[in-house]
Write a protein that holds these residues in place. Structure first.
Motif, PDB file in Angstrom:
ATOM      1  N   MET A   1       1.328  -1.000   0.046  1.00  0.00           N
ATOM      2  CA  MET A   1       0.034   0.295  -0.291  1.00  0.00           C
ATOM      3  C   MET A   1       0.871   1.462  -0.110  1.00  0.00           C
ATOM      4  N   MET A   2       1.966   0.878  -0.538  1.00  0.00           N
ATOM      5  CA  MET A   2       2.706   2.031  -0.938  1.00  0.00           C
ATOM      6  C   MET A   2       2.172   3.845  -1.345  1.00  0.00           C
ATOM      7  N   ASP A   3       1.334   3.435  -2.003  1.00  0.00           N
ATOM      8  CA  ASP A   3       0.815   4.439  -2.919  1.00  0.00           C
ATOM      9  C   ASP A   3      -0.519   5.537  -1.910  1.00  0.00           C
ATOM     10  N   GLN A   4      -0.601   4.724  -0.948  1.00  0.00           N
ATOM     11  CA  GLN A   4      -1.355   5.884  -0.221  1.00  0.00           C
ATOM     12  C   GLN A   4      -1.482   7.058   0.254  1.00  0.00           C
ATOM     13  N   LYS A   5      -1.994   8.231  -0.098  1.00  0.00           N
ATOM     14  CA  LYS A   5      -1.389   9.386   0.247  1.00  0.00           C
ATOM     15  C   LYS A   5      -1.606   9.417   1.871  1.00  0.00           C
ATOM     16  N   PRO A   6      -1.164  10.845   1.910  1.00  0.00           N
ATOM     17  CA  PRO A   6      -0.790  10.947   3.384  1.00  0.00           C
ATOM     18  C   PRO A   6      -1.807  11.882   4.139  1.00  0.00           C
ATOM     19  N   SER A   7      -2.929  11.944   5.094  1.00  0.00           N
ATOM     20  CA  SER A   7      -3.845  12.838   5.212  1.00  0.00           C
ATOM     21  C   SER A   7      -3.670  13.835   6.032  1.00  0.00           C
ATOM     22  N   PHE A   8      -3.269  15.127   5.877  1.00  0.00           N
ATOM     23  CA  PHE A   8      -2.963  16.517   6.673  1.00  0.00           C
ATOM     24  C   PHE A   8      -4.148  17.023   6.786  1.00  0.00           C
ATOM     25  N   MET A   9      -4.100  17.532   8.522  1.00  0.00           N
ATOM     26  CA  MET A   9      -5.448  17.591   9.085  1.00  0.00           C
ATOM     27  C   MET A   9      -4.505  19.567   9.613  1.00  0.00           C
ATOM     28  N   LEU A  10      -5.635  20.648   8.715  1.00  0.00           N
ATOM     29  CA  LEU A  10      -4.951  21.805   9.484  1.00  0.00           C
ATOM     30  C   LEU A  10      -6.173  21.950  10.161  1.00  0.00           C
ATOM     31  N   VAL A  11      -5.665  22.453  12.033  1.00  0.00           N
ATOM     32  CA  VAL A  11      -7.340  22.881  12.422  1.00  0.00           C
ATOM     33  C   VAL A  11      -6.776  24.789  12.327  1.00  0.00           C
ATOM     34  N   ASP A  12      -7.657  24.939  12.120  1.00  0.00           N
ATOM     35  CA  ASP A  12      -8.020  26.172  13.149  1.00  0.00           C
ATOM     36  C   ASP A  12      -7.996  27.081  14.693  1.00  0.00           C
ATOM     37  N   GLY A  13      -6.826  27.074  15.165  1.00  0.00           N
ATOM     38  CA  GLY A  13      -6.376  27.270  15.982  1.00  0.00           C
ATOM     39  C   GLY A  13      -6.998  27.866  17.154  1.00  0.00           C
ATOM     40  N   MET A  14      -7.992  29.315  16.033  1.00  0.00           N
ATOM     41  CA  MET A  14      -8.368  29.992  16.990  1.00  0.00           C
ATOM     42  C   MET A  14      -9.796  29.925  16.752  1.00  0.00           C
ATOM     43  N   ALA A  15     -10.320  29.243  16.064  1.00  0.00           N
ATOM     44  CA  ALA A  15     -11.922  28.554  16.336  1.00  0.00           C
ATOM     45  C   ALA A  15     -12.071  27.268  17.305  1.00  0.00           C
ATOM     46  N   LEU A  16     -10.609  26.418  17.829  1.00  0.00           N
ATOM     47  CA  LEU A  16     -10.894  25.187  18.842  1.00  0.00           C
ATOM     48  C   LEU A  16     -10.916  26.020  19.867  1.00  0.00           C
ATOM     49  N   LEU A  17      -9.999  27.268  20.482  1.00  0.00           N
ATOM     50  CA  LEU A  17      -9.862  28.152  21.249  1.00  0.00           C
ATOM     51  C   LEU A  17     -10.433  28.510  21.498  1.00  0.00           C
ATOM     52  N   PHE A  18     -11.614  29.875  21.180  1.00  0.00           N
ATOM     53  CA  PHE A  18     -12.409  30.340  21.414  1.00  0.00           C
ATOM     54  C   PHE A  18     -13.760  29.329  22.009  1.00  0.00           C
ATOM     55  N   ARG A  19     -14.156  28.388  21.653  1.00  0.00           N
ATOM     56  CA  ARG A  19     -14.986  27.331  20.884  1.00  0.00           C
ATOM     57  C   ARG A  19     -14.824  26.704  23.062  1.00  0.00           C
ATOM     58  N   ALA A  20     -13.846  26.412  23.049  1.00  0.00           N
ATOM     59  CA  ALA A  20     -13.379  25.995  24.496  1.00  0.00           C
ATOM     60  C   ALA A  20     -13.473  26.664  24.977  1.00  0.00           C
ATOM     61  N   PHE A  21     -12.591  28.025  25.700  1.00  0.00           N
ATOM     62  CA  PHE A  21     -12.798  28.925  26.145  1.00  0.00           C
ATOM     63  C   PHE A  21     -14.525  29.543  26.776  1.00  0.00           C
ATOM     64  N   TYR A  22     -15.490  29.711  25.773  1.00  0.00           N
ATOM     65  CA  TYR A  22     -16.781  30.249  26.032  1.00  0.00           C
ATOM     66  C   TYR A  22     -17.830  28.953  26.291  1.00  0.00           C
ATOM     67  N   ALA A  23     -17.143  27.509  25.880  1.00  0.00           N
ATOM     68  CA  ALA A  23     -17.809  26.426  26.516  1.00  0.00           C
ATOM     69  C   ALA A  23     -17.985  26.643  27.757  1.00  0.00           C
TER      70      ALA A  23
END
Length: 297
Positions: free
Chosen positions: A1-23
């Protein structure tokens, strides 16, 4: 399975931090440590990020941040996001500390003065999408304009571990337009949360109707004579604002940044990560970190 593409997750840091803070802020649970520093936003940010990592199993990860409130959009339109108050005092120290925590996980922090996190996400997503499957983790619908065959968006829903995953197909099913047309949609109807007006008197329903008929802002403007008198006069009165709103709505995908995929491999050093969490007195998250037997190279 060498042809498997990597999977790259880009995280919107602000969205997660604000959501976590206000919760937790609503009930006054700021998790203040012995040094007097609140850590509730950081705690929830880590939990959101690694819950998503264990659900979607990316091989690579990077976090994007806003770098201050002045950007090319505030240069274009001084009232852009002008409706937002100062950040709560308990959140302010967490902006820098959360980046230190991300550093301790050997995950790249990405941001550039003059641009928003979204612009960095759009730029990197487009740089890596030809050789990796890209997913974007956020709570912010604006990012849906970036959807394409190689880029999916994971929207956080209420609580932890609840997601709505969007692809161009699901987006089209829901809205009846393509992801790129979302820029034109926002140009027409404006965006109250970002504080720009679009065309006065045109809401989502009308905007969608016009886009389905004429495809984009240019198509609408070059066919004004085909519109009803009322729509035509609204657009003519707000023509400059329509074009400006489109510039504000579009995520820039050519920001001068890059992220080498090699630097974003998920390989957390247990001691380095745990020492940082101990230093901040953040407890109960060790089991979430992808380390030891769950290490991803």
């Amino acid at each position: 399975m060498m042809d498997q593409k990597p999977s790259f997750m880009l995280v919107d840091g602000m969205a997660l931090l604000f959501r976590a803070f206000y919760a937790t802020a609503v009930s006054g649970q700021y998790m203040i440590n012995s040094k007097g520093i609140p850590t509730n936003g950081i705690h929830g940010f880590i939990k959101h990020m690694f819950t998503a990592v264990s659900t979607f199993k990316p091989t690579h990860l990077a976090v994007c941040w806003d770098m201050g409130s002045k950007t090319f959009r505030t240069e274009l339109f001084s009232a852009y996001k002008g409706n937002r108050g100062e950040a709560p005092i308990e959140l302010i120290p967490q902006f820098d500390l959360v980046k230190e925590v991300v550093d301790s996980f050997d995950i790249p922090n990405i941001g550039l003065a003059g641009f928003e996190a979204d612009d960095c996400i759009g730029t990197i997503a487009n740089q890596v999408k030809d050789f990796a499957h890209v997913s974007i983790l956020t709570g912010d619908q604006d990012i849906l304009q970036l959807l394409d065959e190689q880029i999916s968006v994971i929207l956080l829903k209420k609580g932890y571990g609840n997601y709505l995953v969007h692809t161009p197909e699901t987006f089209f099913e829901e809205k009846g337009i393509t992801p790129r047309q979302m820029i034109d949609l926002k140009a027409l109807m404006g965006d109250p949360s970002d504080n720009y007006p679009g065309v006065k008197g045109i809401g989502e329903k009308t905007a969608l109707k016009l886009l389905k008929e004429f495809n984009h802002v240019e198509g609408i403007v070059s066919n004004l004579d085909l519109l009803s008198k009322s729509y035509r006069s609204k657009i003519e009165q707000d023509l400059d604002m329509l074009h400006l709103s489109r510039k504000l709505a579009e995520i820039k995908c050519d920001v001068p940044i890059s992220c080498a995929i090699e630097s974003a491999g998920l390989k957390i050093e247990r001691d380095k990560a745990l020492n940082k969490l101990m230093e901040l007195e953040i407890r109960g998250l060790q089991r979430l970190l992808p380390i030891d037997e769950a290490i991803i190279l």
